[in-house]
Design a protein around this motif. Structure first.
Motif, short mmCIF file in Angstrom:
data_model
loop_
_atom_site.label_atom_id
_atom_site.label_comp_id
_atom_site.label_asym_id
_atom_site.label_seq_id
_atom_site.Cartn_x
_atom_site.Cartn_y
_atom_site.Cartn_z
N THR A 173 0.90 -1.38 0.00
CA THR A 173 -0.04 0.19 -0.14
C THR A 173 0.71 1.15 0.06
OG1 THR A 173 -1.80 -1.14 1.27
CG2 THR A 173 -1.97 1.21 1.27
N SER A 174 1.91 1.36 0.88
CA SER A 174 2.77 2.60 1.06
C SER A 174 3.41 2.77 -0.46
CB SER A 174 3.85 2.27 1.95
OG SER A 174 3.18 2.19 3.44
N ALA A 175 3.74 1.63 -1.27
CA ALA A 175 4.46 1.81 -2.47
C ALA A 175 3.61 2.27 -3.42
CB ALA A 175 4.89 0.42 -2.98
N ALA A 176 2.09 1.86 -3.43
CA ALA A 176 1.38 2.56 -4.28
C ALA A 176 1.17 4.07 -3.94
CB ALA A 176 -0.05 1.63 -4.31
N VAL A 177 0.71 4.26 -2.42
CA VAL A 177 0.52 5.68 -2.25
C VAL A 177 1.53 6.39 -2.60
CG1 VAL A 177 0.21 6.83 -0.28
CG2 VAL A 177 -1.09 4.88 -0.54
N TRP A 178 2.78 6.19 -2.44
CA TRP A 178 4.17 7.08 -2.90
C TRP A 178 3.98 7.22 -4.25
CZ3 TRP A 178 7.80 9.92 -1.61
CH2 TRP A 178 8.95 10.18 -2.64
N VAL A 179 3.93 6.37 -5.15
CA VAL A 179 3.64 6.46 -6.59
C VAL A 179 2.65 7.71 -6.90
CG1 VAL A 179 3.27 5.80 -8.89
CG2 VAL A 179 4.68 4.19 -7.34
N TRP A 180 1.54 7.42 -6.23
CA TRP A 180 0.27 8.37 -6.31
C TRP A 180 0.62 9.62 -5.80
CZ3 TRP A 180 -3.40 10.10 -2.54
CH2 TRP A 180 -4.37 10.76 -2.97
N SER A 181 1.07 9.89 -4.69
CA SER A 181 1.49 11.20 -4.01
C SER A 181 2.49 11.74 -4.14
CB SER A 181 0.77 11.19 -2.37
OG SER A 181 1.86 10.05 -1.73
N ARG A 182 3.70 11.01 -4.02
CA ARG A 182 4.90 11.39 -3.64
C ARG A 182 5.22 12.26 -2.40
NH1 ARG A 182 8.17 8.50 -7.12
NH2 ARG A 182 7.23 8.24 -9.34
N ASN A 183 4.47 11.94 -1.44
CA ASN A 183 4.68 12.37 -0.13
C ASN A 183 4.89 11.47 1.02
OD1 ASN A 183 3.38 13.15 2.44
ND2 ASN A 183 2.93 15.03 1.25
N VAL A 184 6.10 11.71 1.63
CA VAL A 184 6.75 10.62 2.35
C VAL A 184 5.82 10.51 3.63
CG1 VAL A 184 8.54 10.25 4.01
CG2 VAL A 184 9.21 11.01 1.93
N GLY A 185 5.33 11.71 4.11
CA GLY A 185 4.22 11.75 5.33
C GLY A 185 3.15 10.82 5.09
N ILE A 186 2.32 10.96 3.98
CA ILE A 186 1.18 10.23 3.52
C ILE A 186 1.73 8.87 3.39
CG2 ILE A 186 -0.61 9.75 1.95
CD1 ILE A 186 -0.94 12.65 1.37
N GLY A 235 -9.58 2.00 12.59
CA GLY A 235 -8.96 2.34 11.45
C GLY A 235 -8.76 3.73 11.23
N PHE A 236 -10.02 4.43 11.46
CA PHE A 236 -10.10 5.87 11.15
C PHE A 236 -9.22 6.75 12.46
CE2 PHE A 236 -14.68 5.43 9.32
CZ PHE A 236 -14.07 4.91 8.21
N ALA A 237 -9.48 6.35 13.62
CA ALA A 237 -8.49 6.90 14.46
C ALA A 237 -6.84 6.80 14.21
CB ALA A 237 -8.95 6.29 15.89
N ALA A 238 -6.65 5.51 14.04
CA ALA A 238 -5.19 5.31 13.62
C ALA A 238 -4.71 5.92 12.45
CB ALA A 238 -4.90 3.73 13.56
N PHE A 239 -5.40 5.91 11.51
CA PHE A 239 -4.94 6.64 10.26
C PHE A 239 -5.01 8.52 10.42
CE2 PHE A 239 -6.33 8.51 5.81
CZ PHE A 239 -4.83 8.11 5.25
N LEU A 240 -6.03 8.78 11.07
CA LEU A 240 -6.10 10.27 11.20
C LEU A 240 -5.11 10.52 12.47
CD1 LEU A 240 -9.60 10.73 10.49
CD2 LEU A 240 -7.97 11.12 9.02
N GLY A 241 -5.01 9.80 13.23
CA GLY A 241 -4.23 10.15 14.52
C GLY A 241 -2.82 10.09 13.98
N PHE A 242 -2.41 9.25 13.29
CA PHE A 242 -0.83 9.37 12.59
C PHE A 242 -0.76 10.41 11.67
CE2 PHE A 242 -0.56 4.64 13.56
CZ PHE A 242 0.25 4.45 14.52
N ALA A 243 -1.72 10.92 11.02
CA ALA A 243 -1.53 12.08 10.23
C ALA A 243 -1.61 13.32 11.02
CB ALA A 243 -2.97 12.12 9.27
N ALA A 244 -2.27 13.34 11.90
CA ALA A 244 -2.09 14.57 12.90
C ALA A 244 -0.87 14.75 13.68
CB ALA A 244 -3.19 14.50 14.12
N ALA A 245 -0.08 13.37 13.94
CA ALA A 245 1.16 13.40 14.51
C ALA A 245 2.14 13.61 13.79
CB ALA A 245 1.57 12.04 15.16
N PHE A 246 1.93 13.58 12.25
CA PHE A 246 3.22 13.42 11.38
C PHE A 246 3.01 14.71 10.31
CE2 PHE A 246 3.86 9.08 12.35
CZ PHE A 246 5.23 9.03 12.71
N MET A 247 1.95 15.57 10.79
CA MET A 247 1.34 16.60 9.87
C MET A 247 2.73 17.52 9.41
SD MET A 247 -1.00 18.36 8.49
CE MET A 247 -2.53 17.46 9.31
#
Length: 252
Positions: A173-186, A235-247
């Motif tokens: 998943t991370s590999a696919a998201v990297w190709v799509w977004s080119r964003n290390v944080g996401i 799933g929502f809490a983990a994903f958005l929680g990590f997003a807030a931490a690595f904003m």
């Protein structure tokens, strides 16, 4: 000298799944059925027990998703609504709980709108992982494969399976998201969230029916609804929680 004086029999009140388990274990073609005083009431044959076991399995499958165990394809609409509507209300409440979690992180989503696009991926993989564990554990409970002493081992096993599968899926998943977004944080956020949610999903898929069984409740009764609640919320809490931490990484 060739006869067995101890004839195995089953009481008329025994659950049909238990009867089928005995017949499978001892490879009996038939079993005597007796009353509380040991008097013969009749005989149950293997094919009859097998049909009863299949019917029980189908009933459990229906109850897992909130349908009535006694529903049939041609059941009246009134029966269908009566059996399903209460659990649809329960599902609605749990959906609001998941939505409330997303609402807590509304500000995070406004800053990085790409997070809204990726949310279903995390919850969807968690749901599939939990459903796999739930199906296996339900089978184990139905066939009496899971005893009191082995319940903890089963839960730990499914959690470990969720961890290893989570790592593998997170890499892809991370590999696919990297190709799509080119964003290390996401890329980092979705990988971590995927692992956390799949571990919790495997653990919950195994624990929910076992806990219901321990509480003398039907483990099949809408287990998937409770499981979906856990996987969505976590799933929502983990994903958005990590997003807030690595904003800082997401907006750089």
């Amino acid at each position: 000298s060739l006869m067995s004086p101890e004839i195995m029999s089953v009481p008329a009140t025994m659950d049909r799944e238990e009867v089928l388990t005995i017949m499978r274990r001892h490879r009996f073609l038939a079993l005597p059925v007796v009353d509380s005083d040991g008097r013969l009431l009749g005989v149950i044959k293997h094919d009859e027990a097998l049909r009863a076991g299949q019917l029980e399995a189908f009933e459990d499958l229906q109850k897992m998703v909130g349908a009535g165990g006694d529903e049939r394809a041609l059941s009246p609409v009134s029966t269908v609504v009566k059996r399903r509507l209460p659990w649809l209300y329960v599902n609605l409440v749990t959906a609001f709980a998941a939505a409330a979690v997303v609402g807590i992180f509304e500000g995070v989503i406004q800053k990085v709108t790409a997070l809204a696009v990726l949310l279903p991926i995390v919850s969807g993989q968690g749901g599939n992982t939990g459903a796999q564990a739930l199906a296996v554990v339900m089978r184990g409970l139905a066939l009496r494969e899971i005893l009191t002493g082995s319940a903890k081992r089963v839960i730990v096993k499914e959690a470990m399976a969720g961890l290893l599968n989570g790592i593998a899926v997170a890499v892809a998943t991370s590999a696919a998201v990297w190709v799509w977004s080119r964003n290390v944080g996401i890329t980092l956020v979705i990988g971590l969230a995927m692992i956390v949610n799949m571990v919790v999903a495997g653990l919950s898929g195994a624990a929910i029916p076992i806990v219901l069984k321990a509480l003398n409740r039907d483990p099949a009764q809408s287990s998937s609804i409770f499981l979906t609640t856990v996987t969505d919320v976590v799933g929502f809490a983990a994903f958005l929680g990590f997003a807030a931490a690595f904003m800082p990484l997401l907006v750089s």
